[in-house]
Scaffold this motif. Structure first.
Motif, PDB file in Angstrom:
ATOM      1  N   SER A   2     -33.334 -54.757  47.282  1.00 26.74           N
ATOM      2  CA  SER A   2     -32.551 -53.516  47.237  1.00 26.74           C
ATOM      3  C   SER A   2     -31.539 -53.573  46.095  1.00 26.74           C
TER       4      SER A   2
ATOM      5  N   ARG B 248     -27.679 -45.408  44.995  1.00 28.11           N
ATOM      6  CA  ARG B 248     -28.849 -46.120  45.526  1.00 28.11           C
ATOM      7  C   ARG B 248     -28.411 -47.075  46.628  1.00 28.11           C
TER       8      ARG B 248
ATOM      9  N   SER C 175     -23.980 -48.877  44.411  1.00 25.84           N
ATOM     10  CA  SER C 175     -24.833 -49.668  45.298  1.00 25.84           C
ATOM     11  C   SER C 175     -24.106 -49.752  46.634  1.00 25.84           C
TER      12      SER C 175
ATOM     13  N   HIS D 168     -33.162 -52.830  42.733  1.00 25.26           N
ATOM     14  CA  HIS D 168     -33.320 -51.388  42.522  1.00 25.26           C
ATOM     15  C   HIS D 168     -31.973 -50.741  42.189  1.00 25.26           C
ATOM     16  N   ALA D 169     -30.928 -51.133  42.921  1.00 24.45           N
ATOM     17  CA  ALA D 169     -29.606 -50.540  42.705  1.00 24.45           C
ATOM     18  C   ALA D 169     -29.033 -50.900  41.344  1.00 24.45           C
TER      19      ALA D 169
ATOM     20  N   ARG E 150     -25.002 -41.716  40.132  1.00 29.01           N
ATOM     21  CA  ARG E 150     -26.259 -42.211  40.710  1.00 29.01           C
ATOM     22  C   ARG E 150     -25.968 -43.040  41.961  1.00 29.01           C
TER      23      ARG E 150
ATOM     24  N   THR F 166     -25.889 -44.722  52.062  1.00 33.07           N
ATOM     25  CA  THR F 166     -25.715 -43.752  50.979  1.00 33.07           C
ATOM     26  C   THR F 166     -25.077 -42.450  51.458  1.00 33.07           C
TER      27      THR F 166
END
Length: 288
Positions: A58, A49, A31, A61-62, A47, A35
């Motif tokens: 945010s 995000r 996170s 989602h992260a 991954r 990015t």
């Protein structure tokens, strides 16, 4: 999945690198505010995000499908820092994480002279009230800060700062490894003992070691707190930050960074990096 916040920063990136030696890349998520700063980690299968402590959506989602989250403490101070941390803790709880890890500091206390210590103590209260299992990593004072305090002393021959006290200087690399072990292997519950190197040195000791290692005499000169603060302001530092650095020395004199404990060595299975080793690695070769 393990989510690491602040993964583009010095500590966060080191934690990710340590985790990649312990768990598959597809079990790690980042996170970060920007990015693009972690494209190399994305290419390794991690991954990535976008996540911002000022934006709860945010973070939701992260943190999606996270089992554990490491909240690297905010660079802000006071109410802003606590708001950031509370937002991240609440987002982790809503995501259903099993454990929150948080990078606290060795002298966390509501009575500390050093403002970040007060913020860490307040955040630990939020963690305890959250109902989520947590580990608050009470990290030692960063050894890298000694390099900042040395400043141009190698050139000027003078290390001028307010009166200080002994500090258990601790390497970022050791603290990152400890965080990765705690996350991947478990075993640390609640507020940890202080995670520090085994020795303490004041700035006079740092100046002496730096002199010996570089062959350049550095004198430790004590200046009044107000004079030091005025110098920071004159160099353009915001008042809040100048106050923080001035209070750092007051806390140091009060012994707030002087505790040592064997917890870090036990966790690492070896002795932490000693300050002499750290200075040698970071000063030799950087002499102009």
């Amino acid at each position: 999945m393990i989510i690491i916040t602040g993964a583009s920063g010095q500590l966060g990136r080191l934690v990710v690198n340590q985790l990649l030696e312990r768990v598959p890349a597809d079990q790690i998520g980042l996170s970060v505010r920007d990015t693009s700063k972690v494209n190399d980690l994305r290419e390794r299968g991690v991954r990535v995000r976008q996540g911002n402590y000022n934006d709860a959506e945010s973070l939701a989602h992260a943190f999606e499908v996270a089992a554990q989250v490491l909240i690297v403490s905010s660079n802000s101070l006071g109410d802003a820092a606590l708001k950031h941390h509370r937002t991240a803790i609440e987002a982790a709880k809503k995501a259903g994480v099993h454990r929150i890890h948080y990078t606290s500091q060795m002298g966390a206390s509501p009575m500390s002279y050093f403002p970040p210590m007060v913020d860490h103590a307040a955040t630990e209260d939020v963690l305890q009230a959250s109902g989520v299992a947590f580990t608050s990593l009470r990290n030692g004072f960063y050894a890298g800060s000694a390099l900042m305090m040395l400043g141009d002393a190698l050139q000027s021959g003078i290390l001028a700062a307010p009166e200080d006290g002994p500090v258990a200087w601790t390497a970022h690399s050791d603290l990152a490894e400890a965080a990765a072990i705690a996350i991947s292997e478990g075993g640390l519950e609640g507020i940890t003992p202080v995670l520090t190197a085994s020795e303490t040195f004041d700035l006079a000791g740092i100046a002496a070691m730096a002199s010996e290692l570089t062959g350049r005499l550095i004198r430790r000169v004590v200046v009044p707190d107000d004079e030091y603060r005025a110098g920071l302001l004159a160099h353009g530092l915001p008042e809040e930050r100048a106050d923080m650095f001035a209070c750092l020395f007051k806390a140091s004199r009060n012994g707030e960074f002087a505790r040592t404990d064997g917890a870090l060595a036990r966790l690492l299975g070896r002795e932490p990096v000693q300050m002499r080793e750290f200075l040698k690695a970071n000063l030799i070769g950087n002499i102009k």
